[in-house]
Design a protein around this motif. Structure first.
Motif, PDB file in Angstrom:
ATOM      1  N   MET A 114     -69.786   6.189 -40.880  1.00 26.55           N
ATOM      2  CA  MET A 114     -70.975   5.757 -41.201  1.00 26.55           C
ATOM      3  C   MET A 114     -72.007   6.921 -40.883  1.00 26.55           C
ATOM      4  O   MET A 114     -72.850   7.122 -41.502  1.00 26.55           O
ATOM      5  CB  MET A 114     -71.645   4.617 -40.823  1.00 26.55           C
ATOM      6  CG  MET A 114     -71.110   3.219 -41.518  1.00 26.55           C
ATOM      7  SD  MET A 114     -71.339   3.291 -43.365  1.00 26.55           S
ATOM      8  CE  MET A 114     -72.996   3.051 -43.447  1.00 26.55           C
ATOM      9  N   GLU A 115     -71.725   7.457 -39.610  1.00 23.15           N
ATOM     10  CA  GLU A 115     -72.819   8.754 -38.914  1.00 23.15           C
ATOM     11  C   GLU A 115     -72.632   9.800 -39.982  1.00 23.15           C
ATOM     12  O   GLU A 115     -73.745  10.512 -40.330  1.00 23.15           O
ATOM     13  CB  GLU A 115     -72.125   9.094 -37.724  1.00 23.15           C
ATOM     14  CG  GLU A 115     -73.164  10.113 -36.950  1.00 23.15           C
ATOM     15  CD  GLU A 115     -72.488  10.359 -35.595  1.00 23.15           C
ATOM     16  OE1 GLU A 115     -73.068  11.390 -35.208  1.00 23.15           O
ATOM     17  OE2 GLU A 115     -71.569   9.557 -35.258  1.00 23.15           O
ATOM     18  N   THR A 116     -71.274  10.080 -40.611  1.00 16.36           N
ATOM     19  CA  THR A 116     -71.339  11.336 -41.261  1.00 16.36           C
ATOM     20  C   THR A 116     -71.852  11.078 -42.747  1.00 16.36           C
ATOM     21  O   THR A 116     -72.496  11.784 -43.376  1.00 16.36           O
ATOM     22  CB  THR A 116     -69.803  11.609 -41.501  1.00 16.36           C
ATOM     23  OG1 THR A 116     -69.158  11.824 -40.353  1.00 16.36           O
ATOM     24  CG2 THR A 116     -69.735  12.722 -42.420  1.00 16.36           C
ATOM     25  N   LEU A 117     -71.856   9.749 -43.186  1.00 18.68           N
ATOM     26  CA  LEU A 117     -72.169   9.522 -44.472  1.00 18.68           C
ATOM     27  C   LEU A 117     -73.922   9.584 -44.489  1.00 18.68           C
ATOM     28  O   LEU A 117     -74.669   9.913 -45.434  1.00 18.68           O
ATOM     29  CB  LEU A 117     -71.919   8.016 -45.203  1.00 18.68           C
ATOM     30  CG  LEU A 117     -70.723   8.090 -45.433  1.00 18.68           C
ATOM     31  CD1 LEU A 117     -69.918   6.406 -45.718  1.00 18.68           C
ATOM     32  CD2 LEU A 117     -70.221   8.845 -46.720  1.00 18.68           C
ATOM     33  N   VAL A 118     -74.425   8.942 -43.466  1.00 24.03           N
ATOM     34  CA  VAL A 118     -75.886   8.894 -43.267  1.00 24.03           C
ATOM     35  C   VAL A 118     -76.541  10.368 -43.222  1.00 24.03           C
ATOM     36  O   VAL A 118     -77.443  10.540 -43.823  1.00 24.03           O
ATOM     37  CB  VAL A 118     -76.382   8.074 -41.981  1.00 24.03           C
ATOM     38  CG1 VAL A 118     -77.882   8.261 -41.826  1.00 24.03           C
ATOM     39  CG2 VAL A 118     -75.969   6.584 -42.423  1.00 24.03           C
ATOM     40  N   SER A 119     -75.801  11.019 -42.394  1.00 20.92           N
ATOM     41  CA  SER A 119     -75.995  12.627 -42.243  1.00 20.92           C
ATOM     42  C   SER A 119     -75.998  13.135 -43.561  1.00 20.92           C
ATOM     43  O   SER A 119     -76.853  13.976 -44.140  1.00 20.92           O
ATOM     44  CB  SER A 119     -75.230  13.357 -41.110  1.00 20.92           C
ATOM     45  OG  SER A 119     -75.494  14.611 -41.286  1.00 20.92           O
ATOM     46  N   GLN A 120     -75.001  13.085 -44.415  1.00 20.63           N
ATOM     47  CA  GLN A 120     -74.956  13.706 -45.679  1.00 20.63           C
ATOM     48  C   GLN A 120     -75.958  13.157 -46.636  1.00 20.63           C
ATOM     49  O   GLN A 120     -76.495  13.763 -47.538  1.00 20.63           O
ATOM     50  CB  GLN A 120     -73.430  13.671 -46.290  1.00 20.63           C
ATOM     51  CG  GLN A 120     -72.462  14.158 -45.657  1.00 20.63           C
ATOM     52  CD  GLN A 120     -71.020  13.808 -45.964  1.00 20.63           C
ATOM     53  OE1 GLN A 120     -70.895  12.786 -46.986  1.00 20.63           O
ATOM     54  NE2 GLN A 120     -69.972  14.515 -45.411  1.00 20.63           N
ATOM     55  N   TYR A 121     -76.056  11.842 -46.628  1.00 22.45           N
ATOM     56  CA  TYR A 121     -77.138  11.423 -47.365  1.00 22.45           C
ATOM     57  C   TYR A 121     -78.712  12.069 -47.338  1.00 22.45           C
ATOM     58  O   TYR A 121     -79.343  12.130 -48.198  1.00 22.45           O
ATOM     59  CB  TYR A 121     -77.280   9.668 -47.206  1.00 22.45           C
ATOM     60  CG  TYR A 121     -78.416   8.963 -48.115  1.00 22.45           C
ATOM     61  CD1 TYR A 121     -78.010   8.861 -49.380  1.00 22.45           C
ATOM     62  CD2 TYR A 121     -79.482   8.701 -47.830  1.00 22.45           C
ATOM     63  CE1 TYR A 121     -79.006   8.353 -50.309  1.00 22.45           C
ATOM     64  CE2 TYR A 121     -80.503   8.149 -48.257  1.00 22.45           C
ATOM     65  CZ  TYR A 121     -80.204   8.060 -49.854  1.00 22.45           C
ATOM     66  OH  TYR A 121     -81.151   7.215 -50.689  1.00 22.45           O
ATOM     67  N   ILE A 122     -78.750  11.952 -45.998  1.00 20.79           N
ATOM     68  CA  ILE A 122     -80.479  12.605 -45.530  1.00 20.79           C
ATOM     69  C   ILE A 122     -80.395  14.110 -46.005  1.00 20.79           C
ATOM     70  O   ILE A 122     -81.326  14.329 -46.527  1.00 20.79           O
ATOM     71  CB  ILE A 122     -80.372  12.350 -43.956  1.00 20.79           C
ATOM     72  CG1 ILE A 122     -80.803  10.927 -43.647  1.00 20.79           C
ATOM     73  CG2 ILE A 122     -81.702  13.366 -43.525  1.00 20.79           C
ATOM     74  CD1 ILE A 122     -80.634  10.789 -42.006  1.00 20.79           C
ATOM     75  N   LYS A 123     -79.493  14.866 -45.876  1.00 23.07           N
ATOM     76  CA  LYS A 123     -79.383  16.345 -46.428  1.00 23.07           C
ATOM     77  C   LYS A 123     -79.505  16.333 -47.869  1.00 23.07           C
ATOM     78  O   LYS A 123     -80.056  16.962 -48.558  1.00 23.07           O
ATOM     79  CB  LYS A 123     -78.092  17.071 -45.791  1.00 23.07           C
ATOM     80  CG  LYS A 123     -78.406  17.207 -44.173  1.00 23.07           C
ATOM     81  CD  LYS A 123     -77.104  17.849 -43.733  1.00 23.07           C
ATOM     82  CE  LYS A 123     -77.176  18.090 -42.341  1.00 23.07           C
ATOM     83  NZ  LYS A 123     -75.826  18.879 -41.806  1.00 23.07           N
ATOM     84  N   SER A 124     -78.566  15.576 -48.511  1.00 22.69           N
ATOM     85  CA  SER A 124     -78.666  15.651 -50.054  1.00 22.69           C
ATOM     86  C   SER A 124     -79.921  15.134 -50.529  1.00 22.69           C
ATOM     87  O   SER A 124     -80.206  15.498 -51.922  1.00 22.69           O
ATOM     88  CB  SER A 124     -77.509  14.961 -50.424  1.00 22.69           C
ATOM     89  OG  SER A 124     -77.563  13.181 -50.526  1.00 22.69           O
ATOM     90  N   MET A 125     -80.513  13.953 -50.101  1.00 24.00           N
ATOM     91  CA  MET A 125     -81.657  13.871 -50.579  1.00 24.00           C
ATOM     92  C   MET A 125     -83.175  14.386 -50.162  1.00 24.00           C
ATOM     93  O   MET A 125     -84.127  14.208 -50.318  1.00 24.00           O
ATOM     94  CB  MET A 125     -81.996  12.132 -50.295  1.00 24.00           C
ATOM     95  CG  MET A 125     -81.102  11.314 -50.933  1.00 24.00           C
ATOM     96  SD  MET A 125     -80.884  11.429 -52.638  1.00 24.00           S
ATOM     97  CE  MET A 125     -82.484  10.498 -53.117  1.00 24.00           C
ATOM     98  N   LYS A 126     -82.927  15.543 -49.450  1.00 23.02           N
ATOM     99  CA  LYS A 126     -83.845  16.556 -48.689  1.00 23.02           C
ATOM    100  C   LYS A 126     -84.809  15.617 -47.853  1.00 23.02           C
ATOM    101  O   LYS A 126     -86.158  15.759 -47.952  1.00 23.02           O
ATOM    102  CB  LYS A 126     -84.462  16.992 -49.692  1.00 23.02           C
ATOM    103  CG  LYS A 126     -83.364  18.229 -50.326  1.00 23.02           C
ATOM    104  CD  LYS A 126     -84.067  18.979 -51.526  1.00 23.02           C
ATOM    105  CE  LYS A 126     -82.994  19.767 -52.036  1.00 23.02           C
ATOM    106  NZ  LYS A 126     -83.025  20.329 -53.076  1.00 23.02           N
ATOM    107  N   LEU A 127     -84.507  14.641 -47.007  1.00 25.29           N
ATOM    108  CA  LEU A 127     -85.392  13.771 -46.350  1.00 25.29           C
ATOM    109  C   LEU A 127     -85.254  14.355 -44.803  1.00 25.29           C
ATOM    110  O   LEU A 127     -86.126  13.662 -44.094  1.00 25.29           O
ATOM    111  CB  LEU A 127     -84.811  12.397 -46.257  1.00 25.29           C
ATOM    112  CG  LEU A 127     -84.598  11.588 -47.703  1.00 25.29           C
ATOM    113  CD1 LEU A 127     -83.953  10.249 -47.559  1.00 25.29           C
ATOM    114  CD2 LEU A 127     -85.934  11.583 -48.442  1.00 25.29           C
ATOM    115  N   ALA A 128     -84.696  15.216 -44.450  1.00 21.45           N
ATOM    116  CA  ALA A 128     -84.708  15.621 -43.263  1.00 21.45           C
ATOM    117  C   ALA A 128     -86.031  16.080 -42.662  1.00 21.45           C
ATOM    118  O   ALA A 128     -86.378  15.659 -41.483  1.00 21.45           O
ATOM    119  CB  ALA A 128     -83.388  16.818 -43.051  1.00 21.45           C
ATOM    120  N   ALA A 129     -86.655  16.925 -43.198  1.00 24.15           N
ATOM    121  CA  ALA A 129     -87.979  17.252 -42.741  1.00 24.15           C
ATOM    122  C   ALA A 129     -88.902  16.368 -42.548  1.00 24.15           C
ATOM    123  O   ALA A 129     -89.547  16.244 -41.216  1.00 24.15           O
ATOM    124  CB  ALA A 129     -88.701  18.376 -43.929  1.00 24.15           C
ATOM    125  N   GLY A 130     -89.077  15.329 -43.345  1.00 23.31           N
ATOM    126  CA  GLY A 130     -90.045  14.327 -43.051  1.00 23.31           C
ATOM    127  C   GLY A 130     -89.552  13.460 -42.092  1.00 23.31           C
ATOM    128  O   GLY A 130     -90.065  13.062 -41.183  1.00 23.31           O
TER     129      GLY A 130
END
Length: 112
Positions: free
Chosen positions: A16-32
């Motif tokens: 799940m840690e990998t999935l959440v990380s990939q989701y955050i990067k793919s949706m471009k949510l990391a900066a916010g």
């Protein structure tokens, strides 16, 4: 032939840690999300969350506006220690993406 069952092939299990990380990067949510985690680190490390009026982060600089000049003066002498403490807090945070180019660790703290 239309009645043939659809076969689902097994793939490797992903944490799940990998999935959440990939989701955050793919949706471009990391900066916010990183910005919000930096604000949470300020509240947790400084203890001045209730006295904070405004927070702003850009280019490695965290701008904090406080409603008490006494607290601002006390925190002014602890700026370097606060930056270290916040960065340590962020490095332990699972939701903080350290390799984000636009929003990374705090380099400078500016109190107003």
């Amino acid at each position: 032939m239309a009645d043939e069952p659809i076969r689902i092939h097994r793939k490797e299990a992903v944490s799940m840690e990998t999935l959440v990380s990939q989701y955050i990067k793919s949706m471009k949510l990391a900066a916010g999300l990183n910005t919000q985690r930096i604000f949470a680190a300020w509240d947790a490390c400084s203890g001045a969350g209730p006295f904070t009026l405004k927070r702003f982060f850009r280019g490695g600089k965290l701008y904090i506006t406080l409603n008490s000049s006494v607290i601002r003066n006390q925190l002014y002498f602890q700026k370097e220690a606060l930056v270290e403490k916040m960065n340590e807090f962020l490095s332990r945070d699972e939701l903080f993406t350290a390799d984000n180019r636009s929003v990374s660790f705090v380099q400078e703290l500016i109190l107003k």
